[in-house]
Design an enzyme around this catalytic site. Structure first.
Site, PDB file in Angstrom:
ATOM      1  N   ARG A  50      18.068  38.914  23.316  1.00  0.00           N
ATOM      2  CA  ARG A  50      18.358  37.578  22.796  1.00  0.00           C
ATOM      3  C   ARG A  50      19.485  36.953  23.613  1.00  0.00           C
ATOM      4  NH1 ARG A  50      17.644  40.657  18.274  1.00  0.00           N
ATOM      5  NH2 ARG A  50      15.923  40.011  16.940  1.00  0.00           N
ATOM      6  N   LYS A  77      22.513  39.900  15.965  1.00  0.00           N
ATOM      7  CA  LYS A  77      21.692  39.446  14.833  1.00  0.00           C
ATOM      8  C   LYS A  77      21.358  40.585  13.866  1.00  0.00           C
ATOM      9  CE  LYS A  77      17.355  37.160  13.632  1.00  0.00           C
ATOM     10  NZ  LYS A  77      16.147  36.495  14.130  1.00  0.00           N
ATOM     11  N   HIS A 144      15.157  31.119  23.572  1.00  0.00           N
ATOM     12  CA  HIS A 144      14.218  32.242  23.439  1.00  0.00           C
ATOM     13  C   HIS A 144      13.217  32.312  24.588  1.00  0.00           C
ATOM     14  CE1 HIS A 144      14.855  34.468  19.687  1.00  0.00           C
ATOM     15  NE2 HIS A 144      15.458  33.367  19.278  1.00  0.00           N
ATOM     16  N   ARG A 147      13.616  35.525  26.699  1.00  0.00           N
ATOM     17  CA  ARG A 147      13.101  36.708  25.989  1.00  0.00           C
ATOM     18  C   ARG A 147      11.576  36.715  25.957  1.00  0.00           C
ATOM     19  NH1 ARG A 147      14.983  40.395  21.966  1.00  0.00           N
ATOM     20  NH2 ARG A 147      13.987  40.224  19.932  1.00  0.00           N
ATOM     21  N   HIS A 171      11.681  44.521  16.762  1.00  0.00           N
ATOM     22  CA  HIS A 171      10.930  43.840  15.709  1.00  0.00           C
ATOM     23  C   HIS A 171      10.521  44.858  14.643  1.00  0.00           C
ATOM     24  CE1 HIS A 171       9.549  40.202  18.371  1.00  0.00           C
ATOM     25  NE2 HIS A 171      10.739  40.020  17.834  1.00  0.00           N
ATOM     26  N   TYR A 180       5.190  36.567  17.822  1.00  0.00           N
ATOM     27  CA  TYR A 180       6.320  36.077  18.615  1.00  0.00           C
ATOM     28  C   TYR A 180       5.863  35.644  20.007  1.00  0.00           C
ATOM     29  CZ  TYR A 180      10.933  36.067  20.852  1.00  0.00           C
ATOM     30  OH  TYR A 180      12.072  35.706  21.535  1.00  0.00           O
TER      31      TYR A 180
END
Length: 197
Positions: A50, A77, A144, A147, A171, A180
């Site tokens: 991230r 996060k 993002h 990533r 994840h 994603y």
């Protein structure tokens, strides 16, 4: 103003990966003369971390590291452990950065131009949108994108499975990773074109 330009923190606007190798090369050429931005770009698309975790990396964490070095980090996060790996591309970008910037061990690699703190993920998003604008790349891009570009190319070019990408991204399940990256529907269509018997 397109929606991508007005992204607000916490918005659910889905950003895209950079899918074409030629566009990746164009952005790399664009940034080569800006060592900090170039390192952020190269490290981001080669590691899949991230933006919020990338910008917190200090020079002391990568100082003296060679190709193949694995640097442990803790995700801001999730609080989970993760790693940053120095591959050949990251190593070259890091050397360019060190030679130009001559950072102190305590410096953030991606220092903000204001004070001694690091870039914010919102700043990273703005930078990425300015880079994609500069090469006339249409679409929704943001923090993002780095990533997602990593995951997209690992999946499409190198055939990495969703399970391994899920582990890399930390994840909760491969299904989350599939959503994603947003490439599963095309893969299903491609699979259905395979002839059996």
């Amino acid at each position: 103003m397109t929606p991508a330009r007005g992204i607000k923190k916490g918005s659910n606007l889905t950003v895209e990966p950079i899918r074409k190798k030629k566009d990746i090369k164009s952005i790399s050429r664009l940034l080569k003369s800006k060592p900090r931005d170039y390192l952020l770009w190269v490290m981001g698309i080669n590691n899949g971390l991230r933006a919020n975790d990338l910008v917190r990396i200090k020079y002391s964490q990568v100082e003296g590291k060679k190709v193949g070095a694995v640097i442990k980090i803790v995700e801001s996060k999730t609080g989970k452990s993760n790693v940053l790996v120095i591959n050949k591309s990251v190593y070259k970008a890091l050397q360019l950065y060190i030679n130009e910037v001559n950072p102190d061990p305590d410096d953030f690699l991606f220092k903000s131009r204001k004070g001694r703190s690091h870039l914010s993920s919102q700043s990273v998003g703005r930078m990425i949108r300015s880079w994609t604008d500069a090469i006339n790349l249409k679409g929704q891009y943001g923090a993002h994108t780095l990533r997602k570009t990593f995951g997209f190319h690992q999946r499409v070019k190198y055939g990495a499975g969703y399970e391994i990408l899920c582990k890399r991204y930390n994840h909760s399940s491969p299904a989350v990773t599939m959503r994603y990256l947003g490439i599963e529907s095309k893969e299903v269509t491609d699979m259905l074109m395979n002839e059996i018997g």
